[in-house]
Design a protein around this motif. Structure first.
Motif, PDB file in Angstrom:
ATOM      1  N   ASN A  62       0.792  -1.280  -0.004  1.00 53.46           N
ATOM      2  CA  ASN A  62       0.126  -0.068  -0.105  1.00 53.46           C
ATOM      3  C   ASN A  62       0.862   1.263   0.087  1.00 53.46           C
ATOM      4  O   ASN A  62       2.162   1.043   0.311  1.00 53.46           O
ATOM      5  N   THR A  63       0.418   2.377  -0.465  1.00 52.03           N
ATOM      6  CA  THR A  63       0.848   3.564  -0.238  1.00 52.03           C
ATOM      7  C   THR A  63       0.161   4.577   0.566  1.00 52.03           C
ATOM      8  O   THR A  63      -1.034   4.888   0.225  1.00 52.03           O
ATOM      9  N   PHE A  64       0.684   5.095   1.612  1.00 53.22           N
ATOM     10  CA  PHE A  64       0.082   6.106   2.386  1.00 53.22           C
ATOM     11  C   PHE A  64       0.800   7.514   2.360  1.00 53.22           C
ATOM     12  O   PHE A  64       2.086   7.446   2.880  1.00 53.22           O
ATOM     13  N   ALA A  65       0.216   8.287   1.844  1.00 53.96           N
ATOM     14  CA  ALA A  65       1.166   9.563   1.382  1.00 53.96           C
ATOM     15  C   ALA A  65       0.300  10.898   1.583  1.00 53.96           C
ATOM     16  O   ALA A  65      -0.843  10.853   1.235  1.00 53.96           O
ATOM     17  N   ASP A  66       0.874  11.787   2.315  1.00 54.69           N
ATOM     18  CA  ASP A  66       0.321  13.300   2.472  1.00 54.69           C
ATOM     19  C   ASP A  66      -0.646  13.124   3.479  1.00 54.69           C
ATOM     20  O   ASP A  66      -1.668  13.850   3.328  1.00 54.69           O
ATOM     21  N   ASN A  67      -0.659  12.177   4.570  1.00 55.35           N
ATOM     22  CA  ASN A  67      -1.741  11.900   5.622  1.00 55.35           C
ATOM     23  C   ASN A  67      -1.416  12.773   6.749  1.00 55.35           C
ATOM     24  O   ASN A  67      -0.149  12.913   6.990  1.00 55.35           O
ATOM     25  N   ARG A  68      -2.433  13.577   7.230  1.00 53.63           N
ATOM     26  CA  ARG A  68      -1.955  14.495   8.236  1.00 53.63           C
ATOM     27  C   ARG A  68      -1.257  13.770   9.405  1.00 53.63           C
ATOM     28  O   ARG A  68      -0.004  14.376  10.031  1.00 53.63           O
ATOM     29  N   ARG A  88       5.600  11.404   3.422  1.00 55.05           N
ATOM     30  CA  ARG A  88       5.185  12.959   3.873  1.00 55.05           C
ATOM     31  C   ARG A  88       4.081  12.971   4.733  1.00 55.05           C
ATOM     32  O   ARG A  88       3.159  13.811   4.430  1.00 55.05           O
ATOM     33  N   SER A  89       4.309  12.522   5.855  1.00 62.04           N
ATOM     34  CA  SER A  89       3.341  12.834   7.044  1.00 62.04           C
ATOM     35  C   SER A  89       4.322  13.581   7.928  1.00 62.04           C
ATOM     36  O   SER A  89       5.104  13.258   8.521  1.00 62.04           O
ATOM     37  N   TRP A  90       4.241  14.908   7.844  1.00 67.98           N
ATOM     38  CA  TRP A  90       4.884  16.094   8.508  1.00 67.98           C
ATOM     39  C   TRP A  90       3.974  17.022   9.146  1.00 67.98           C
ATOM     40  O   TRP A  90       2.939  17.473   8.722  1.00 67.98           O
ATOM     41  N   GLY A  91       4.343  17.055  10.585  1.00 68.39           N
ATOM     42  CA  GLY A  91       3.743  18.120  11.487  1.00 68.39           C
ATOM     43  C   GLY A  91       4.017  17.575  12.894  1.00 68.39           C
ATOM     44  O   GLY A  91       4.803  16.634  13.263  1.00 68.39           O
ATOM     45  N   ALA A  92       3.638  18.474  13.871  1.00 71.15           N
ATOM     46  CA  ALA A  92       3.892  18.175  15.206  1.00 71.15           C
ATOM     47  C   ALA A  92       3.668  17.034  15.742  1.00 71.15           C
ATOM     48  O   ALA A  92       4.343  16.366  16.577  1.00 71.15           O
ATOM     49  N   ALA A  93       2.454  16.253  15.472  1.00 70.49           N
ATOM     50  CA  ALA A  93       2.191  15.091  15.754  1.00 70.49           C
ATOM     51  C   ALA A  93       2.008  14.040  14.625  1.00 70.49           C
ATOM     52  O   ALA A  93       0.885  13.191  14.448  1.00 70.49           O
ATOM     53  N   ALA A  94       2.877  14.230  13.640  1.00 65.35           N
ATOM     54  CA  ALA A  94       2.784  13.341  12.287  1.00 65.35           C
ATOM     55  C   ALA A  94       3.787  12.234  12.590  1.00 65.35           C
ATOM     56  O   ALA A  94       5.091  12.420  12.850  1.00 65.35           O
TER      57      ALA A  94
END
Length: 170
Positions: A62-68, A88-94
């Motif tokens: 599977n590909t999981f991309a750009d999810n919060r 590309r899951s990027w952020g304070a809680a990613a």
């Protein structure tokens, strides 16, 4: 809501879907013996895949991309995760992949790229992580001190700000 939602199901096959723009792409709770393969889960408001209390499952290719927040596997055992892409899951809680309180599971030949944390493992027991790639993440892997019998073998770390970290003093 969630694109695909399973509660208390057995023997599911979720295959060859494109999931975009939901709360969670795929959500399992109390689901057993499910196979999730060759899906694209992208731009979800929370997780590309989220499952809790779901045992004897596998997800692969599977590909999981750009999810919060990436993907979360929690309170489960005997989960096989093979040949997936976490991107590309990027952020304070990613996280690319968050594992919490899982046991007797395998993480084999997966690709983690450009996530805040590629793999976060808390309360993992007897996790086998072999042949995975951690490329260009903030942290490649964060393993908390309460991981027991967890083994990392033949993984590739390249271009991460930090390859591996823990909160253990030993």
């Amino acid at each position: 809501g969630n694109a695909i939602h399973s509660w208390s199901s057995t023997d599911l096959l979720i295959e060859d879907n494109v999931l975009r723009g939901h709360r969670d792409g795929i959500y399992f709770e109390f689901t057993s013996r499910a196979t999730v393969r060759r899906n694209l889960s992208t731009r979800q408001l929370r997780y590309g895949l989220h499952f809790m209390f779901s045992n004897d499952c596998e997800y692969r290719e599977n590909t999981f991309a750009d999810n919060r927040a990436g993907v979360a596997v929690m309170y489960s055992h005997d989960v096989n995760m093979t040949g997936n892409r976490f991107e590309r899951s990027w952020g304070a809680a990613a996280y690319g992949l968050l594992l919490k309180d899982i046991s007797d599971s395998r993480l084999i030949a997966n690709h983690f790229e450009r996530n805040t944390v590629g793999l976060y493992a808390e309360g993992t027991n007897r996790l086998e992580a072999t042949g995975n790639e951690f490329l260009g993440n903030g942290w490649g892997v964060q393993v908390m001190a309460n991981a027991q019998g967890t083994a990392f073998r033949s993984n590739r770390f390249e271009g991460n700000s930090f390859d591996v970290s823990t909160n253990s003093a030993n």
